[in-house]
Write an enzyme that holds these catalytic residues in place. Structure first.
Site, short mmCIF file in Angstrom:
data_model
loop_
_atom_site.label_atom_id
_atom_site.label_comp_id
_atom_site.label_asym_id
_atom_site.label_seq_id
_atom_site.Cartn_x
_atom_site.Cartn_y
_atom_site.Cartn_z
N TYR A 54 0.78 -1.21 0.03
CA TYR A 54 -0.03 -0.09 0.00
C TYR A 54 0.75 1.26 0.02
O TYR A 54 0.48 2.32 -0.46
CB TYR A 54 -0.93 0.04 1.20
CG TYR A 54 -2.20 -0.97 0.85
CD1 TYR A 54 -3.23 -0.48 0.08
CD2 TYR A 54 -2.31 -2.25 1.31
CE1 TYR A 54 -4.31 -1.22 -0.23
CE2 TYR A 54 -3.31 -2.87 1.01
CZ TYR A 54 -4.19 -2.59 0.35
OH TYR A 54 -5.11 -3.50 -0.09
N ARG A 57 1.54 1.78 -3.43
CA ARG A 57 0.07 2.20 -4.16
C ARG A 57 -0.21 3.74 -3.79
O ARG A 57 -0.54 4.52 -4.75
CB ARG A 57 -1.18 1.68 -3.86
CG ARG A 57 -1.11 0.01 -3.90
CD ARG A 57 -1.16 -0.37 -5.30
NE ARG A 57 -0.08 -0.22 -6.35
CZ ARG A 57 0.95 -0.97 -6.10
NH1 ARG A 57 1.08 -1.98 -5.32
NH2 ARG A 57 1.93 -0.72 -6.88
N GLN A 87 -15.77 3.79 -5.84
CA GLN A 87 -15.20 2.54 -5.54
C GLN A 87 -13.59 2.63 -5.40
O GLN A 87 -12.89 1.81 -5.11
CB GLN A 87 -15.56 1.59 -6.52
CG GLN A 87 -16.86 1.26 -6.77
CD GLN A 87 -17.40 0.31 -7.83
OE1 GLN A 87 -17.01 -0.85 -7.71
NE2 GLN A 87 -17.75 0.70 -8.96
N HIS A 105 -14.88 1.88 -0.61
CA HIS A 105 -13.60 0.90 -0.34
C HIS A 105 -12.59 1.55 0.46
O HIS A 105 -11.48 1.25 0.70
CB HIS A 105 -13.22 0.36 -1.51
CG HIS A 105 -14.26 -0.42 -2.25
ND1 HIS A 105 -14.05 -0.97 -3.43
CD2 HIS A 105 -15.43 -1.12 -1.92
CE1 HIS A 105 -14.94 -1.53 -3.94
NE2 HIS A 105 -15.84 -1.38 -2.88
N GLY A 171 -16.81 4.51 -15.88
CA GLY A 171 -15.79 3.68 -15.31
C GLY A 171 -15.92 2.25 -14.72
O GLY A 171 -14.86 1.62 -14.14
N THR A 172 -16.96 1.69 -14.71
CA THR A 172 -17.59 0.78 -14.03
C THR A 172 -18.76 0.20 -14.85
O THR A 172 -19.39 0.92 -15.49
CB THR A 172 -17.53 0.46 -12.42
OG1 THR A 172 -17.80 -0.71 -11.89
CG2 THR A 172 -18.67 1.77 -12.28
#
Length: 228
Positions: A54, A57, A87, A105, A171-172
């Site tokens: 992470y 990221r 998300q 999330h 985008g989903t």
């Protein structure tokens, strides 16, 4: 009273800013097994590996910038009551200036206590290391929802979706949860838009407009229409 636009964004809007998407074929993310770095079991097994993953990221997010789609959504606030349900765990919506954002999330730019999930800490330019502790003395962990964990903001998102005047999905897809679930809570008669270069065949929602383009192009075009 302003009309309320509820916007659900997924990985597609951040990918254009250079942020790696979460999954690819084989359950790997840039060489990492997601079961090792994105589950409570992985955390229990090797905290250092999870924190390193992470931290990398987070570095990716810091080096990325909001794109045209993020800025276009901010523009909608001049005319509408805008709620963004994302998300994504990055902070690109915030950096583009959007004000009302629900992170389903979690947020990678924050750490939280492993003892008390309500103890949150902004990280700024820092990372999380072994030994970094909360005010109650427990190890800090990324403030993200791992596989198998509850999604605490889902009820808030459902409440917002149920009061929408317009729904935009970016985008989903509307066949993968939670997008599919949230689409079922909005009033059936309101205008709905989905923007994604790969829109799968799925349930036919009433008043649905499909825009088969990347977010940077499709969102800018739709916002231009809505602002007029």
């Amino acid at each position: 009273m302003k009309q309320k636009i509820v916007i659900l964004t997924g990985a597609g809007i951040s990918a254009e800013s250079g942020i790696s998407t979460f999954r690819d074929s084989g359950g790997l993310w840039e060489g990492y097994d997601i079961n090792e770095v994105a589950t409570t079991q992985g955390w229990a097994k090797n905290r250092e590996l999870v924190l390193d993953f992470y931290n990398q990221r987070r570095k990716n997010v810091r080096e990325s910038k909001p794109n045209a789609a993020h800025y276009a959504l901010k523009e909608l606030e001049n005319k509408y009551n805008v709620v963004i349900i994302t998300q994504n765990i990055d902070d690109l919506h915030e950096r583009a200036g959007s004000k009302n954002i629900i992170h389903l999330h979690g947020e990678i730019m924050k750490a939280r206590s492993t003892l008390d999930e309500n103890l949150l800490y902004g990280l700024g330019d820092k990372d999380i290391a072994i030994g970094d502790k909360c005010a109650k003395g427990s190890q800090l962990r990324p403030h993200v929802v791992w596989f198998g964990e509850a999604v605490p903001m889902m009820d808030v998102a459902i409440e917002e979706a149920s009061n929408a005047d317009i729904l935009i999905v970016i985008g989903t897809s509307m066949v993968v949860y939670p997008a599919a679930g949230l689409a079922n809570y909005v009033p059936f008669y309101i205008p709905k838009y989905i923007i994604d270069p790969n829109i799968p065949e799925g349930p036919n929602h009433k008043n649905l407009t499909k825009i088969a383009k990347k977010a940077g192009e499709g969102v800018v075009e739709l916002v231009d229409v809505l602002m007029r």
